[in-house]
Scaffold this active site. Structure first.
Site, mmCIF file in Angstrom:
data_model
loop_
_atom_site.group_PDB
_atom_site.id
_atom_site.type_symbol
_atom_site.label_atom_id
_atom_site.label_comp_id
_atom_site.label_asym_id
_atom_site.label_seq_id
_atom_site.Cartn_x
_atom_site.Cartn_y
_atom_site.Cartn_z
ATOM 1 N N SER A 58 7.181 -3.921 7.670
ATOM 2 C CA SER A 58 7.052 -5.047 8.586
ATOM 3 C C SER A 58 5.589 -5.457 8.676
ATOM 4 C CB SER A 58 7.584 -4.657 9.968
ATOM 5 O OG SER A 58 8.977 -4.473 9.905
ATOM 6 N N HIS A 83 -1.745 -5.125 2.941
ATOM 7 C CA HIS A 83 -1.503 -3.955 3.790
ATOM 8 C C HIS A 83 -2.760 -3.450 4.473
ATOM 9 C CE1 HIS A 83 1.981 -3.866 1.058
ATOM 10 N NE2 HIS A 83 2.601 -3.604 2.179
ATOM 11 N N HIS A 112 4.729 -8.572 7.535
ATOM 12 C CA HIS A 112 4.573 -9.637 6.538
ATOM 13 C C HIS A 112 5.438 -10.848 6.876
ATOM 14 C CE1 HIS A 112 2.555 -6.558 4.343
ATOM 15 N NE2 HIS A 112 3.648 -5.862 4.117
ATOM 16 N N LYS A 139 8.984 -5.360 -3.996
ATOM 17 C CA LYS A 139 7.565 -5.579 -4.272
ATOM 18 C C LYS A 139 6.977 -4.285 -4.843
ATOM 19 C CE LYS A 139 6.285 -6.935 -0.043
ATOM 20 N NZ LYS A 139 7.560 -6.537 0.650
ATOM 21 N N ASP A 160 7.644 1.471 -1.761
ATOM 22 C CA ASP A 160 8.810 0.593 -1.901
ATOM 23 C C ASP A 160 9.617 0.954 -3.147
ATOM 24 O OD1 ASP A 160 6.610 -0.988 -0.384
ATOM 25 O OD2 ASP A 160 8.456 -2.078 0.077
#
Lengths: 228, 331
Positions: free
Chosen positions: B54, B218, B56, B104, B109
């Site tokens: 979260s 990030h 983004h 991504k 991820d």
């Protein structure tokens, strides 16, 4: 060195020599609880190390994961060491996210799966630790020198295996592994990261100790603490 | 730290409750942290599932809806979702036609989605993954985790989503997603660092007159630091950096995305877009379609990213297809 008692050898099914104290469910659980406590104490340090070269959440992510692990252990009381480590792994995978969740989660799951249902001898536990490292390397693709937890885990496993081959018990092998992990951890400082978010920094990652190697050093130090 | 939050621990749950309250067209599973369409597609179709840390927003939950995603899995702030979330989403939206995961390229991820894909496959769900890695600030080599996925994610989700909506099979939907990614390059510049609620302070210190060039989304520092310069010069440098890594030639057409990182006014983003357009014109590159706004943000970071996607008639036609999501809407 190890001072074993019949209790620790696991209802008479374990090995008979004092050096070969077995890893049973209570000892495995004591290890995970000690590791959770260490993560709690070092949460800020792990996060600060991660802020320098990552995204500053290593401490809080592991803390969230091990808090969940403690709740699972409180509720379940797994029957054997393999189940303790397996549940630890699956809980970390479910609760942490990021890279550290799958990596540590897979490591503990692989360790748990590699352990026999009866209390594990030091040699059997060495095999489980090797399975844990193999899982980390398979999933993350990191090699020694990439400035990751592999740089602490690899020398720790080698030291553990050497000590067991030399006749050491769990305590002696874990102590040697902890020292090797801490040396490996410190040796990540001059390295340039090649995996994970720190790799985006290129040469700017040099001069910072890797947070993953730091948490792995805690993993082996707490193992030495509970077996010693 | 000044933030409109109740507590750092409840940021994600509180935000999801807000999404649920604001968007009856979405179904928000707050405990499991999965956002799906409230109304299922009428006919079986390939389902698109994406997710990520979260912070983004509107990525990814803001892109759930007809013509784009079927489900989004938001993780903790700047932390990838866990496999359980992705598996829950895949189960919820699979109609038998398979699931495309849009991921991504970040270490966490990739691992979490991979574990989820393995679990889904064990349950008999057909799964394909498109990895988005468009950020030219990172050298793609054995020395890095590979290029980061940034602005191109919006284009991959829009274009693959449009093809899926038409009933194309999973292999084709995955192929078009990969094609969009391969045709896209991005680069970002930050004027300030993002402040993660749990950390309480900016991810890095940036003097008043300096910018971070080649920054990620990030809070990690960028490729290098420079003095702040006029938008014209910055935009030209960013265009040139993206083009240097692109196979675009004079006469080519692009979809151009000038994306705000969360803390930059739209007024400034339009200034940047104007300068980007002027520089592209100098290179002979035509902007066929444009998108300006906050789509892939980094919390409160000020700055922008530029994404250029080489376009052809097929991609443009899918780009123009109807979409109805909270953050992207076209009838």
């Amino acid at each position: 060195m190890d001072h074993d008692t019949p209790d620790h050898a696991g209802a008479g099914t374990g090995p008979s020599t004092p050096e070969a104290r077995a890893l049973d469910a209570p000892l495995a659980e004591a290890w995970i609880r000690a590791l959770a406590a260490a993560v709690d104490v070092h949460q800020r340090e792990l996060t600060d190390l991660d802020s320098a070269i990552g995204d500053g959440d290593h401490g809080s992510n592991l803390h969230r994961g091990f808090t969940a692990v403690l709740a699972v252990l409180d509720a379940l009381q797994p029957a054997d060491a393999g189940a303790v480590l397996g549940r630890t792994g699956s809980t970390l995978i479910s609760k942490v996210g990021g890279a550290s969740g799958p990596l540590y989660g897979s490591a503990f799951r692989a360790m748990g799966a590699a352990l026999p249902p009866s209390p594990a001898t030091p040699a059997e536990f060495a095999g489980a630790l090797a399975a844990g490292l193999a899982a980390v390397r398979r999933l993350g693709g990191a090699a020694p020198g990439d400035k990751t937890l592999v740089d602490a885990y690899t020398p720790a496993l080698a030291a553990f295996e050497r000590a067991v081959a030399g006749g050491a018990g769990l305590a002696g092998a874990a102590s040697a592994a902890a020292e090797a992990a801490e040396r490996g951890m410190r040796a990540t400082t001059p390295l340039q990261a090649r995996k994970g978010r720190a790799s985006y920094l290129g040469p700017r990652s040099i001069g910072h100790q890797d947070p993953g190697a730091t948490s792995t050093a805690l993993l082996f130090r707490t193992l030495a603490d509970v077996t010693g | 730290m000044k933030k409109l939050i109740n507590s750092p621990e409840s940021v994600l749950a509180d935000a999801l409750a807000g999404v649920a309250a604001a968007h009856p067209e979405l179904a928000v599973d707050v405990p499991n942290r999965v956002i799906t369409r409230a109304v299922r597609p009428a006919a079986p179709k390939v389902a698109l599932v994406s997710g990520g840390g979260s912070g983004h927003e509107p990525l990814h939950g803001g892109f759930v809806g007809p013509g784009m995603l079927d489900a989004a899995c938001p993780g903790e702030v700047f932390t990838s979702p866990v496999p359980d979330q992705v598996l829950t989403a895949a189960r919820a939206v699979d109609s038998g036609a398979g699931v495309l995961l849009v991921v991504k390229n970040y270490t966490g991820d990739v691992m979490n989605f991979r574990l989820a894909a393995e679990l889904a496959a064990e349950e008999g769900i057909e799964v394909r993954t498109v990895l988005v890695d468009d950020d030219v600030a990172v050298r793609d080599s054995t020395w890095t985790a590979g290029r980061r996925g940034t602005g191109a994610t919006v284009l991959v989700e829009k274009i693959a989503g449009a093809l899926a909506e038409r009933g194309a099979p999973l292999a084709e939907v995955a192929a078009v997603g990969e094609r969009v990614n391969a045709a896209s390059r991005s680069f970002a510049v930050a004027l300030t660092a993002a402040t993660v609620p749990a950390a309480g302070k900016p991810g890095f210190d940036l003097p008043e007159d300096e910018i971070e060039v080649g920054v990620g989304i990030h809070g990690e520092p960028g490729r290098r630091r420079e003095k702040l310069r006029p938008a014209r010069e910055l935009a030209a440098e960013v265009v040139d950096t993206v083009l240097a890594d692109h196979d675009l030639a004079a006469g080519d057409e692009v979809i151009a995305l000038v994306n705000g990182l969360g803390g930059t006014p739209l007024l400034e983003l339009y200034i940047v877009f104007g300068e980007v357009a002027a520089r592209l014109a100098e290179h002979g590159v035509t902007i066929a379609r444009s998108l300006v706004g906050n789509f892939v943000t980094s919390l409160d970071m000020a700055g922008f990213s530029l994404t250029l996607t080489k376009a052809d008639a097929g991609l443009l036609e899918l780009w123009d297809a109807p979409v109805a999501t909270p953050a992207l809407h076209r009838s």
